[in-house]
Enzyme design. Structure first.
Site, PDB file in Angstrom:
ATOM      1  N   ARG A 244       0.853  -1.184   0.000  1.00  0.00           N
ATOM      2  CA  ARG A 244       0.000   0.000   0.000  1.00  0.00           C
ATOM      3  C   ARG A 244       0.889   1.236   0.000  1.00  0.00           C
ATOM      4  O   ARG A 244       1.978   1.226   0.550  1.00  0.00           O
ATOM      5  CB  ARG A 244      -0.920   0.011   1.222  1.00  0.00           C
ATOM      6  N   ASP A 270      -9.812   0.998  -5.721  1.00  0.00           N
ATOM      7  CA  ASP A 270     -10.093   2.392  -6.048  1.00  0.00           C
ATOM      8  C   ASP A 270      -8.897   3.293  -5.770  1.00  0.00           C
ATOM      9  O   ASP A 270      -8.604   4.210  -6.542  1.00  0.00           O
ATOM     10  CB  ASP A 270     -11.330   2.888  -5.298  1.00  0.00           C
ATOM     11  N   THR A 298     -11.029  -5.374  -6.143  1.00  0.00           N
ATOM     12  CA  THR A 298     -11.406  -5.157  -4.753  1.00  0.00           C
ATOM     13  C   THR A 298     -12.307  -6.289  -4.324  1.00  0.00           C
ATOM     14  O   THR A 298     -13.307  -6.582  -4.985  1.00  0.00           O
ATOM     15  CB  THR A 298     -12.117  -3.813  -4.545  1.00  0.00           C
ATOM     16  N   ASP A 300     -14.175  -6.290  -1.857  1.00  0.00           N
ATOM     17  CA  ASP A 300     -15.421  -5.747  -1.315  1.00  0.00           C
ATOM     18  C   ASP A 300     -16.441  -5.411  -2.388  1.00  0.00           C
ATOM     19  O   ASP A 300     -17.585  -5.071  -2.062  1.00  0.00           O
ATOM     20  CB  ASP A 300     -15.139  -4.475  -0.503  1.00  0.00           C
TER      21      ASP A 300
END
EC number: 2.7.1.11
Length: 562
Positions: A244, A270, A298, A300
């Site tokens: 990240r 995103d 993603t 999610d």
């Protein structure tokens, strides 16, 4: 006289009109930042092609209210740094209410680029495919269901191979990078990008950037070819490593330029796509012939516009195993409660779909649907009623649900800028235990299961493997055709190219006034848990209207769920 609004690229009609009464008006709308021509509806405009590519900038001079024949189509802006429109979305207005949200193209800012025949026309694997090449005017609508009086709506450019490409196979030097958290299917996407470049287009130079964005300037690379990636889809994670943060745009583009890379494939969520957008803008500012293609990732499923993200089906399937274990534990003991925490920082799609798929869940809690614990209609009352009626119950909670109820708010963020959440699973487990042991004096047996990292670290299932292949190959076709600054995604069941700005503008969330959430409530028979202060339409509640109430539609960002 009736007028229709058409794209500026139709200005070529000006030179072919012999009717002096057909006056063309050119105007500029500062509010919407779009250029149009108004053409008499009798000018035969509907016989033209639906869409034609336009460039980002405009190299003509204008005055408000001008009435002159101005040739403004197909002219390119040579100096991107001085064009006020250069970073604006590339939008084309077509007849009948069509709006094409187009993706950038290398020819928009690099003039006189040569084109080459697509190698696929000589590929024996595709020689039997009829109409394999995608027509230049093929588009995909964002919405299928519209009202009879509503405009035809927004379209995206259909993905797929084009007859002409803007790269010769020998000149292509591609790279692939994975960023953010793990997700089932990452290795499959890597494999299919590499194999697609090699087998379809004869590209031999493909680099893997090791360790996310920072790998660009840390000099970490892996040479990729079909032999290296042959079996990687059978294991979870990513062979390239991920991280990240680490986004230094200048250093990243410097590295791309120094290495001679001209195709960049970026796989991530995103935040990663937002970084890809910035990289693309810097590449365009420098005038480099480099295509930047994103593949949305993603677990999610919170990326807007697209039907779903890869790895989601696998995550739901694996979540069912945890739910089944919780159900077995709860059903095997008196007053048993099985509590499962699933991923879903801001969006509860995994929890919602796993609940619907399992049929063993009595209560599903997601970030989009507020709930409260005590009092009439609260969670504790519902748990007690279920235990009395059935002797056990299963609760599924998304990691982002109920964060507003925790005693202390978290202000820390991770390297990607995501807010660090408290463990709502442990918190609500203790709350349930305390309530029934201290206040109700009812013995319960609660089993807490957290399969978070098990779900995201497994290989993708058959459905996601197919989807990953389509995403990867579509990205390769787009980059070879000269498109850039786009994300490959599924819209209404069709592969499309979506501009970065649409992918990063907001997050996809469960619409709790949508039919899908109503189906879940009907399946679990759980209450909504809305207290009066959460009720829609309550004055002074400060809540933003949902998409159903605001737009008169439901599920705008998830058409496949309806």
């Amino acid at each position: 006289m009736d007028f229709v609004v058409v794209p500026s690229c139709f200005s070529s009609l000006l030179n072919h009109s012999n009717n002096k009464n057909n006056i063309f008006y050119c105007y500029y709308n500062n509010k919407k930042n779009k250029s149009h021509f108004s053409v008499p509806s009798s000018a035969g405009i509907f016989s033209l092609r639906k869409f034609t590519t336009v460039s980002f900038g405009y190299d003509y001079r204008y005055r408000r209210g001008c009435r002159s024949k101005i040739e403004c189509s197909r002219r390119r802006v040579m100096d991107s740094s001085t064009s006020p429109e250069f970073s604006k979305p590339k939008i084309v207005i077509g007849p009948g209410g069509y709006v094409l949200e187009d993706v950038p193209h290398l020819s928009d800012y690099i003039p006189d680029l040569p084109t080459y025949p697509n190698p696929l026309q000589d590929n024996p694997a595709y020689s039997v495919v009829k109409q394999y090449f995608v027509h230049v005017d093929d588009t995909v609508p964002q919405k299928v269901v519209v009202h009879k009086d509503s405009p035809r709506g927004i379209h995206f450019r259909r993905a797929g191979p084009r007859q002409k490409v803007y790269f010769e196979s020998d000149e292509v030097h591609a790279c692939i990078v994975t960023c953010g958290g793990l997700c089932p299917g990452l290795n499959t996407v890597i494999r299919e990008i590499v194999c697609g470049l090699f087998h379809m287009y004869g590209v031999k130079k493909v680099l893997g950037i090791d360790g996310g964005y920072r790998g660009f300037y840390a000099k970490n690379t892996v040479n990729l070819n079909p032999k290296v990636v042959n079996d990687i889809h059978k294991r979870g994670g990513t062979i390239l490593g991920t991280s990240r943060g680490g986004h230094d745009t200048s250093k990243i583009v410097d590295s791309i330029q120094d290495r001679g890379i001209n195709q960049v494939y970026i796989i991530g969520g995103d935040g990663t796509q937002r970084g890809a957008s910035v990289i693309f803008e810097e590449i365009r500012r420098r005038g480099l012939k480099v295509s930047v293609a994103g593949i949305p990732k993603t677990i999610d499923n919170d990326i807007p516009v697209i039907d779903k993200s890869f790895g989601f089906d696998t995550a739901v399937e694996e979540a069912q195993r945890a739910i089944n274990a919780a159900h077995v534990e709860a059903d095997s003991i008196e007053n048993g409660i099985g509590l499962v925490k699933l991923m879903g920082r801001y969006s509860g799609f995994i929890a919602m779909h796993a609940t619907l798929a399992s049929r063993d869940v009595d209560c599903c809690l997601i970030p989009e649907s507020p709930f409260y614990l005590e009092g009439p209609g609260g969670l504790f009352e519902y748990i007690e009623r279920q235990l009395k009626e059935n002797g056990h119950m299963v609760i599924v909670i998304a990691e982002g649900a109920g964060q507003e109820l925790l005693s202390e708010s978290m202000t820390l963020k991770d390297a990607s800028g995501n807010k660090l959440l408290k463990d709502v699973g442990l918190w609500i487990s203790q709350k349930i235990k305390d309530y029934f042991s201290k206040e109700r004096k009812i013995p319960i047996n609660l089993k807490y299961i957290d399969p978070t990292y098990m779900i995201r670290a497994i290989p993708s299932n058959a459905s996601d493997n197919v989807y990953c292949t389509l995403l990867a190959q579509s990205a390769v076709h787009g980059a070879m055709a000269g498109y850039t600054g786009f994300t490959s995604g599924l819209v209404n069941g069709r592969q499309t190219y979506i501009p970065f700005n649409r992918i990063i503008e907001k997050q996809n969330k469960v619409v709790i006034t949508d039919r899908m959430w109503a189906r879940l409530l009907s399946s679990t028979n759980q209450p909504s848990f809305w207290s009066p202060k959460f009720a829609i339409g309550d004055e002074g509640n400060g809540e933003e209207p949902t998409e159903l109430l605001d737009k008169g539609i439901c599920g705008d960002e998830a058409p496949h769920f309806n």
